[in-house]
Design a protein around this motif. Structure first.
Motif, short mmCIF file in Angstrom:
data_model
loop_
_atom_site.label_atom_id
_atom_site.label_comp_id
_atom_site.label_asym_id
_atom_site.label_seq_id
_atom_site.Cartn_x
_atom_site.Cartn_y
_atom_site.Cartn_z
N VAL A 201 -52.57 38.11 -16.90
CA VAL A 201 -52.90 38.57 -18.24
C VAL A 201 -53.91 39.71 -18.11
N THR A 202 -53.65 40.82 -18.79
CA THR A 202 -54.57 41.96 -18.72
C THR A 202 -55.67 41.80 -19.76
N MET A 203 -56.74 42.54 -19.57
CA MET A 203 -57.84 42.52 -20.52
C MET A 203 -57.35 42.98 -21.89
N GLU A 204 -56.52 44.01 -21.92
CA GLU A 204 -56.00 44.53 -23.18
C GLU A 204 -55.10 43.50 -23.86
N GLU A 205 -54.25 42.84 -23.08
CA GLU A 205 -53.36 41.82 -23.62
C GLU A 205 -54.17 40.68 -24.23
N LEU A 206 -55.18 40.25 -23.51
CA LEU A 206 -56.01 39.15 -23.99
C LEU A 206 -56.78 39.54 -25.24
N SER A 207 -57.40 40.70 -25.24
CA SER A 207 -58.19 41.11 -26.40
C SER A 207 -57.30 41.36 -27.62
N ASN A 208 -56.12 41.94 -27.43
CA ASN A 208 -55.20 42.14 -28.55
C ASN A 208 -54.73 40.80 -29.12
N ALA A 209 -54.38 39.87 -28.25
CA ALA A 209 -53.94 38.55 -28.71
C ALA A 209 -55.08 37.81 -29.40
N TYR A 210 -56.31 37.97 -28.90
CA TYR A 210 -57.48 37.34 -29.50
C TYR A 210 -57.67 37.84 -30.93
N LEU A 211 -57.64 39.16 -31.10
CA LEU A 211 -57.84 39.75 -32.42
C LEU A 211 -56.71 39.35 -33.38
N LYS A 212 -55.49 39.34 -32.89
CA LYS A 212 -54.35 38.94 -33.72
C LYS A 212 -54.49 37.50 -34.16
N LYS A 213 -54.85 36.62 -33.24
CA LYS A 213 -55.02 35.20 -33.56
C LYS A 213 -56.19 35.00 -34.52
N GLY A 214 -57.23 35.82 -34.39
CA GLY A 214 -58.36 35.75 -35.30
C GLY A 214 -57.94 36.00 -36.74
N LEU A 215 -57.04 36.96 -36.93
CA LEU A 215 -56.53 37.24 -38.27
C LEU A 215 -55.70 36.07 -38.81
N VAL A 216 -54.91 35.45 -37.93
CA VAL A 216 -54.14 34.27 -38.33
C VAL A 216 -55.09 33.16 -38.77
N ASN A 217 -56.16 32.94 -38.00
CA ASN A 217 -57.12 31.89 -38.35
C ASN A 217 -57.79 32.18 -39.69
N GLU A 218 -58.15 33.44 -39.93
CA GLU A 218 -58.76 33.82 -41.21
C GLU A 218 -57.80 33.56 -42.36
N ASP A 219 -56.54 33.95 -42.19
CA ASP A 219 -55.54 33.73 -43.24
C ASP A 219 -55.37 32.25 -43.53
N ARG A 220 -55.41 31.43 -42.48
CA ARG A 220 -55.27 29.98 -42.68
C ARG A 220 -56.39 29.43 -43.55
N ILE A 221 -57.61 29.88 -43.30
CA ILE A 221 -58.75 29.40 -44.09
C ILE A 221 -58.63 29.89 -45.52
N LYS A 222 -58.29 31.16 -45.69
CA LYS A 222 -58.14 31.72 -47.04
C LYS A 222 -57.03 31.03 -47.81
N ASP A 223 -55.99 30.57 -47.12
CA ASP A 223 -54.85 29.92 -47.77
C ASP A 223 -55.02 28.40 -47.90
N GLY A 224 -56.19 27.89 -47.55
CA GLY A 224 -56.48 26.47 -47.73
C GLY A 224 -55.97 25.57 -46.63
N TYR A 225 -55.74 26.10 -45.46
CA TYR A 225 -55.25 25.35 -44.30
C TYR A 225 -56.12 24.17 -43.99
#
Length: 121
Positions: free
Chosen positions: A97-121
């Motif tokens: 796993v590259t640093m770029e791959e990890l950081s991009n996946a981290y940021l993408k997952k962070g947005l998913v987590n935020e959306d879950r909270i906003k949507d009442g997950y």
């Protein structure tokens, strides 16, 4: 990103030193091979062990404890977290796993987590 890159590069350099001075495998590992999976599992256990050691410094986290421990060794706690982070970077590097791959996946997952909270997950 500069700090992350420095940390990642330092870990890669350390792993290269391990290859030169110790019996450390060529990487990235072939994760379809049993021996490489077993090696990676061992490193992952070391990472988890460091997190468990960090938790040992959280004396007030026990529900059954009636007394309040006033002392907290922050330096020791942070050192254990750093040990775990070294192992975590090593796991990613060993896995290819590259640093770029990890950081991009981290940021993408962070947005998913935020959306879950906003949507009442």
């Amino acid at each position: 990103m500069d700090t992350l890159k420095k940390m990642w590069t330092q870990q890669e350099e350390f792993m290269q030193l391990l290859r030169e001075k110790r019996n450390f495998p060529q990487y990235p590992l072939n994760l379809s091979q049993k021996s490489d999976q077993k090696f990676l599992r061992g490193i992952t256990h070391e990472c988890m062990h460091e997190l468990f050691e960090a938790n040992l410094h959280l004396a007030n986290s026990k529900d059954h404890r009636a007394t309040d421990v006033k002392e907290f060794d922050r330096d020791a706690y942070v050192e254990e977290l750093v040990d775990a982070l070294h192992y975590f970077f090593e796991i990613a590097i060993l896995s290819g796993v590259t640093m770029e791959e990890l950081s991009n996946a981290y940021l993408k997952k962070g947005l998913v987590n935020e959306d879950r909270i906003k949507d009442g997950y």
